[in-house]
Design a protein around this motif. Structure first.
Motif, PDB file in Angstrom:
ATOM      1  N   ASP A 153      70.127  79.781 -48.490  1.00 49.47           N
ATOM      2  CA  ASP A 153      71.257  79.150 -49.176  1.00 49.47           C
ATOM      3  C   ASP A 153      72.572  79.467 -48.470  1.00 49.47           C
ATOM      4  OD1 ASP A 153      69.536  78.111 -51.102  1.00 49.47           O
ATOM      5  OD2 ASP A 153      69.659  79.915 -52.346  1.00 49.47           O
ATOM      6  N   ARG A 154      72.711  80.684 -47.970  1.00 53.37           N
ATOM      7  CA  ARG A 154      73.944  81.061 -47.250  1.00 53.37           C
ATOM      8  C   ARG A 154      74.108  80.218 -45.989  1.00 53.37           C
ATOM      9  NH1 ARG A 154      73.513  87.194 -45.956  1.00 53.37           N
ATOM     10  NH2 ARG A 154      75.375  86.663 -44.741  1.00 53.37           N
ATOM     11  N   VAL A 155      73.016  80.055 -45.255  1.00 54.80           N
ATOM     12  CA  VAL A 155      73.090  79.282 -44.012  1.00 54.80           C
ATOM     13  C   VAL A 155      73.364  77.810 -44.316  1.00 54.80           C
ATOM     14  CG1 VAL A 155      71.790  78.526 -41.982  1.00 54.80           C
ATOM     15  CG2 VAL A 155      71.585  80.883 -42.770  1.00 54.80           C
ATOM     16  N   ALA A 156      72.753  77.295 -45.371  1.00 56.94           N
ATOM     17  CA  ALA A 156      72.956  75.891 -45.728  1.00 56.94           C
ATOM     18  C   ALA A 156      74.403  75.596 -46.088  1.00 56.94           C
ATOM     19  CB  ALA A 156      72.039  75.522 -46.890  1.00 56.94           C
ATOM     20  N   ALA A 157      75.149  76.625 -46.549  1.00 54.54           N
ATOM     21  CA  ALA A 157      76.537  76.431 -46.962  1.00 54.54           C
ATOM     22  C   ALA A 157      77.516  76.467 -45.791  1.00 54.54           C
ATOM     23  CB  ALA A 157      76.926  77.495 -47.988  1.00 54.54           C
ATOM     24  N   VAL A 158      77.038  76.807 -44.604  1.00 55.88           N
ATOM     25  CA  VAL A 158      77.922  76.877 -43.437  1.00 55.88           C
ATOM     26  C   VAL A 158      78.330  75.465 -43.019  1.00 55.88           C
ATOM     27  CG1 VAL A 158      78.077  77.548 -41.005  1.00 55.88           C
ATOM     28  CG2 VAL A 158      76.920  79.042 -42.640  1.00 55.88           C
ATOM     29  N   PRO A 159      79.619  75.220 -42.809  1.00 56.69           N
ATOM     30  CA  PRO A 159      80.054  73.891 -42.355  1.00 56.69           C
ATOM     31  C   PRO A 159      79.387  73.511 -41.035  1.00 56.69           C
ATOM     32  CG  PRO A 159      81.922  75.184 -43.100  1.00 56.69           C
ATOM     33  CD  PRO A 159      80.766  76.123 -43.072  1.00 56.69           C
ATOM     34  N   GLY A 160      78.872  72.310 -40.967  1.00 58.82           N
ATOM     35  CA  GLY A 160      78.201  71.839 -39.755  1.00 58.82           C
ATOM     36  C   GLY A 160      76.692  71.941 -39.808  1.00 58.82           C
ATOM     37  N   ILE A 161      76.151  72.641 -40.811  1.00 55.34           N
ATOM     38  CA  ILE A 161      74.701  72.761 -40.952  1.00 55.34           C
ATOM     39  C   ILE A 161      74.164  71.566 -41.732  1.00 55.34           C
ATOM     40  CG2 ILE A 161      72.832  74.078 -42.004  1.00 55.34           C
ATOM     41  CD1 ILE A 161      73.839  75.344 -39.497  1.00 55.34           C
ATOM     42  N   GLU A 162      73.200  70.867 -41.163  1.00 60.51           N
ATOM     43  CA  GLU A 162      72.607  69.715 -41.829  1.00 60.51           C
ATOM     44  C   GLU A 162      71.522  70.139 -42.807  1.00 60.51           C
ATOM     45  OE1 GLU A 162      71.027  65.312 -40.514  1.00 60.51           O
ATOM     46  OE2 GLU A 162      70.460  67.021 -39.258  1.00 60.51           O
ATOM     47  N   ALA A 163      70.693  71.108 -42.390  1.00 63.46           N
ATOM     48  CA  ALA A 163      69.616  71.585 -43.257  1.00 63.46           C
ATOM     49  C   ALA A 163      69.236  72.991 -42.832  1.00 63.46           C
ATOM     50  CB  ALA A 163      68.409  70.657 -43.189  1.00 63.46           C
ATOM     51  N   ALA A 164      68.874  73.825 -43.808  1.00 60.69           N
ATOM     52  CA  ALA A 164      68.413  75.184 -43.553  1.00 60.69           C
ATOM     53  C   ALA A 164      67.077  75.369 -44.266  1.00 60.69           C
ATOM     54  CB  ALA A 164      69.435  76.207 -44.046  1.00 60.69           C
ATOM     55  N   ARG A 165      66.113  75.956 -43.577  1.00 59.09           N
ATOM     56  CA  ARG A 165      64.778  76.100 -44.137  1.00 59.09           C
ATOM     57  C   ARG A 165      64.301  77.536 -43.982  1.00 59.09           C
ATOM     58  NH1 ARG A 165      64.830  71.770 -40.749  1.00 59.09           N
ATOM     59  NH2 ARG A 165      64.644  69.680 -41.690  1.00 59.09           N
ATOM     60  N   ALA A 166      63.605  78.009 -45.002  1.00 59.37           N
ATOM     61  CA  ALA A 166      62.989  79.331 -44.930  1.00 59.37           C
ATOM     62  C   ALA A 166      61.822  79.285 -43.945  1.00 59.37           C
ATOM     63  CB  ALA A 166      62.507  79.754 -46.316  1.00 59.37           C
ATOM     64  N   PHE A 167      61.690  80.327 -43.137  1.00 60.70           N
ATOM     65  CA  PHE A 167      60.606  80.399 -42.165  1.00 60.70           C
ATOM     66  C   PHE A 167      59.873  81.721 -42.354  1.00 60.70           C
ATOM     67  CE2 PHE A 167      58.699  81.659 -38.157  1.00 60.70           C
ATOM     68  CZ  PHE A 167      58.053  80.503 -37.751  1.00 60.70           C
ATOM     69  N   ALA A 168      58.577  81.638 -42.602  1.00 57.06           N
ATOM     70  CA  ALA A 168      57.751  82.838 -42.742  1.00 57.06           C
ATOM     71  C   ALA A 168      56.423  82.593 -42.063  1.00 57.06           C
ATOM     72  CB  ALA A 168      57.544  83.178 -44.220  1.00 57.06           C
ATOM     73  N   LEU A 169      55.983  83.560 -41.290  1.00 57.40           N
ATOM     74  CA  LEU A 169      54.739  83.446 -40.532  1.00 57.40           C
ATOM     75  C   LEU A 169      54.006  84.773 -40.632  1.00 57.40           C
ATOM     76  CD1 LEU A 169      53.218  81.443 -38.565  1.00 57.40           C
ATOM     77  CD2 LEU A 169      54.294  82.709 -36.695  1.00 57.40           C
ATOM     78  N   ALA A 170      52.739  84.733 -40.974  1.00 54.29           N
ATOM     79  CA  ALA A 170      51.960  85.959 -41.126  1.00 54.29           C
ATOM     80  C   ALA A 170      50.528  85.722 -40.677  1.00 54.29           C
ATOM     81  CB  ALA A 170      51.983  86.429 -42.580  1.00 54.29           C
ATOM     82  N   SER A 171      49.923  86.759 -40.111  1.00 50.51           N
ATOM     83  CA  SER A 171      48.534  86.687 -39.692  1.00 50.51           C
ATOM     84  C   SER A 171      47.640  87.115 -40.845  1.00 50.51           C
ATOM     85  CB  SER A 171      48.312  87.594 -38.475  1.00 50.51           C
ATOM     86  OG  SER A 171      46.986  87.527 -38.023  1.00 50.51           O
ATOM     87  N   GLU A 172      46.645  86.292 -41.170  1.00 48.86           N
ATOM     88  CA  GLU A 172      45.748  86.567 -42.290  1.00 48.86           C
ATOM     89  C   GLU A 172      44.301  86.297 -41.886  1.00 48.86           C
ATOM     90  OE1 GLU A 172      46.412  87.734 -45.264  1.00 48.86           O
ATOM     91  OE2 GLU A 172      48.616  87.686 -45.222  1.00 48.86           O
ATOM     92  N   THR A 173      43.386  86.962 -42.578  1.00 48.75           N
ATOM     93  CA  THR A 173      41.962  86.703 -42.389  1.00 48.75           C
ATOM     94  C   THR A 173      41.526  85.614 -43.363  1.00 48.75           C
ATOM     95  OG1 THR A 173      41.527  88.979 -41.701  1.00 48.75           O
ATOM     96  CG2 THR A 173      39.649  87.682 -42.453  1.00 48.75           C
ATOM     97  N   VAL A 174      40.969  84.543 -42.827  1.00 46.45           N
ATOM     98  CA  VAL A 174      40.526  83.429 -43.671  1.00 46.45           C
ATOM     99  C   VAL A 174      39.010  83.349 -43.620  1.00 46.45           C
ATOM    100  CG1 VAL A 174      42.667  82.182 -43.244  1.00 46.45           C
ATOM    101  CG2 VAL A 174      40.686  81.729 -41.811  1.00 46.45           C
ATOM    102  N   THR A 175      38.436  82.853 -44.711  1.00 48.43           N
ATOM    103  CA  THR A 175      36.986  82.704 -44.804  1.00 48.43           C
ATOM    104  C   THR A 175      36.648  81.230 -44.963  1.00 48.43           C
ATOM    105  OG1 THR A 175      36.809  84.877 -45.864  1.00 48.43           O
ATOM    106  CG2 THR A 175      34.908  83.412 -46.047  1.00 48.43           C
ATOM    107  N   THR A 176      35.824  80.728 -44.078  1.00 45.75           N
ATOM    108  CA  THR A 176      35.422  79.314 -44.116  1.00 45.75           C
ATOM    109  C   THR A 176      33.915  79.243 -43.949  1.00 45.75           C
ATOM    110  OG1 THR A 176      35.739  79.101 -41.722  1.00 45.75           O
ATOM    111  CG2 THR A 176      37.609  78.574 -43.113  1.00 45.75           C
ATOM    112  N   GLY A 177      33.231  78.781 -45.005  1.00 48.79           N
ATOM    113  CA  GLY A 177      31.782  78.645 -44.923  1.00 48.79           C
ATOM    114  C   GLY A 177      31.075  79.947 -44.645  1.00 48.79           C
ATOM    115  N   GLY A 178      31.581  81.044 -45.210  1.00 50.68           N
ATOM    116  CA  GLY A 178      30.968  82.347 -44.988  1.00 50.68           C
ATOM    117  C   GLY A 178      31.368  83.004 -43.689  1.00 50.68           C
ATOM    118  N   ARG A 179      32.191  82.352 -42.900  1.00 53.25           N
ATOM    119  CA  ARG A 179      32.633  82.889 -41.609  1.00 53.25           C
ATOM    120  C   ARG A 179      34.090  83.344 -41.713  1.00 53.25           C
ATOM    121  NH1 ARG A 179      34.839  79.973 -37.205  1.00 53.25           N
ATOM    122  NH2 ARG A 179      34.438  78.096 -38.442  1.00 53.25           N
TER     123      ARG A 179
END
Length: 376
Positions: free
Chosen positions: A77-103
């Motif tokens: 929200d702070r970044v979105a309020a800066v003059p000249g900013i068209e859009a600001a988006r939250a960015f989060a990236l994390a490594s996780e263990t996923v299970t697909t078909g028992g694998r």
């Protein structure tokens, strides 16, 4: 060239074996270059794909790709309020263990805060996210549209498949909604919760914050002005897209690049040694022929051209075989191999120069042959 071809015909087996050896070395260089370029492509794909001019990260860090970065959710929200900013988006990236078909396998989860559905994602088939409980994955995960993916206590349905969205390690990427991402990050198995409570910890886990905030600048607005304004904030650091790409390539992949260069250099030295021994042996074998040519009045340039023509044919044959071997074995590799025109020309030039250097010993030996040796 005619003399060279006739002479090669007398020792065709040696020439073909040497050309095959140079081809193997050439293909090795091409594959190593291709693996490095493929890793660079994978490592920078997300930065190039995300629709962002600026990356706002934790102060004192260069994250989220070079090191850990954590910023509060209110930063968007702070970044979105800066003059000249068209859009600001939250960015989060994390490594996780996923299970697909028992694998079980590792995947990188990307958080999308709806209504941002990740329209910039390289969608191959299916659709983007519309609600919680859905996931868009890279096709390399091996789950078809409509399939189920279990991660962090959540069962998500695959609604779309991406192409080429993988980590430098080769792990596939997947996009989920921010709500699902927070639940996945906060999840702990019941056994772990019971053990924590037995130890006096009554918490049940807490979702992680953001890795960064991405922002796009309004058309016609000065990027430098927006940068200068955000840089006055003491709790964050701001990077451009080019900054992020430079950090990934020159920072995260710097050691790998040095290893590739060292390996390519070793292959070049081996190629020079192979060509040197071969050309020298071929020159010694036709010592009487060269002496006879000199006795008949042939100029030194004729002998020099004979050796250089043979060297050139070796180089061209080795390069052609190298490209054929690379094209044959590349699909067998589990990693992306990128051999573009620049890499092909670079490796070809190295092989040609190396072969020319290797011919020096043969030229030196031929220059010391005396015409009188033909009479002995």
């Amino acid at each position: 060239m005619n003399l060279a071809i006739r002479d090669i015909g007398r020792s065709a087996a040696r020439f073909l074996l040497t050309a095959f050896g140079i081809g193997l070395l050439t293909s090795g260089s091409l594959v190593m270059q291709g693996i490095y370029r493929g890793i660079v492509t994978d490592a920078t794909k997300l930065v190039r794909t995300v629709d962002a001019d600026l990356w706002v990260v934790e102060a004192g860090t260069t994250g989220p790709f070079a090191e850990t970065s954590r910023v509060p959710r209110s930063l968007a929200d702070r970044v979105a309020a800066v003059p000249g900013i068209e859009a600001a988006r939250a960015f989060a990236l994390a490594s996780e263990t996923v299970t697909t078909g028992g694998r079980r396998q590792t995947a990188s989860l990307l958080s999308l805060d709806l209504p941002d559905d990740g329209g910039w994602l390289p969608l191959q088939s299916g659709r983007l996210l519309r609600s919680a409980g859905e996931i868009v994955t890279d096709a390399s995960l091996g789950v078809p549209i409509g399939g189920a993916v279990a991660v962090g206590g959540e069962m998500l349905t695959v609604v779309g498949l991406m192409e080429g969205m993988v980590e430098p390690s080769g792990d596939p990427m997947a996009a989920v909604t921010a709500a699902d991402f927070r639940r996945i990050q906060a999840y702990r198995p019941p056994e772990a919760v019971e053990l924590a409570r037995a130890g006096g910890d009554s918490s049940t886990g807490e979702g992680a914050g953001l890795s960064a905030v991405t922002a796009s600048v309004q058309p016609g607005r000065s990027l430098a002005e927006v940068l200068d304004r955000i840089r006055t904030w003491p709790d964050v650091a701001v990077l451009t897209r080019d900054d992020q790409l430079s950090l990934v390539i020159n920072g995260r992949l710097e050691r790998l690049r040095k290893q590739i260069l060292l390996f390519t250099g070793l292959l070049s030295v081996i190629t020079a040694a192979v060509v040197t021994v071969t050309i020298y042996a071929m020159t010694v074998e036709k010592q009487h022929t060269i002496a006879l040519l000199k006795l008949m009045g042939a100029r030194d340039i004729i002998v020099l051209r004979l050796i250089l023509d043979q060297t050139g044919l070796l180089a061209l044959s080795g390069i052609a075989l190298g490209f054929w071997i690379e094209a044959t074995v590349a699909p067998l590799f589990p990693r992306r191999i990128v051999v573009d025109t620049g890499a092909a020309l670079q490796v070809s030039a190295i092989v040609v120069v190396t072969c020319l250097i290797g011919s020096v010993a043969g030229i030196w030996r031929a220059s010391r042959i005396d015409a009188r040796e033909a009479l002995s």
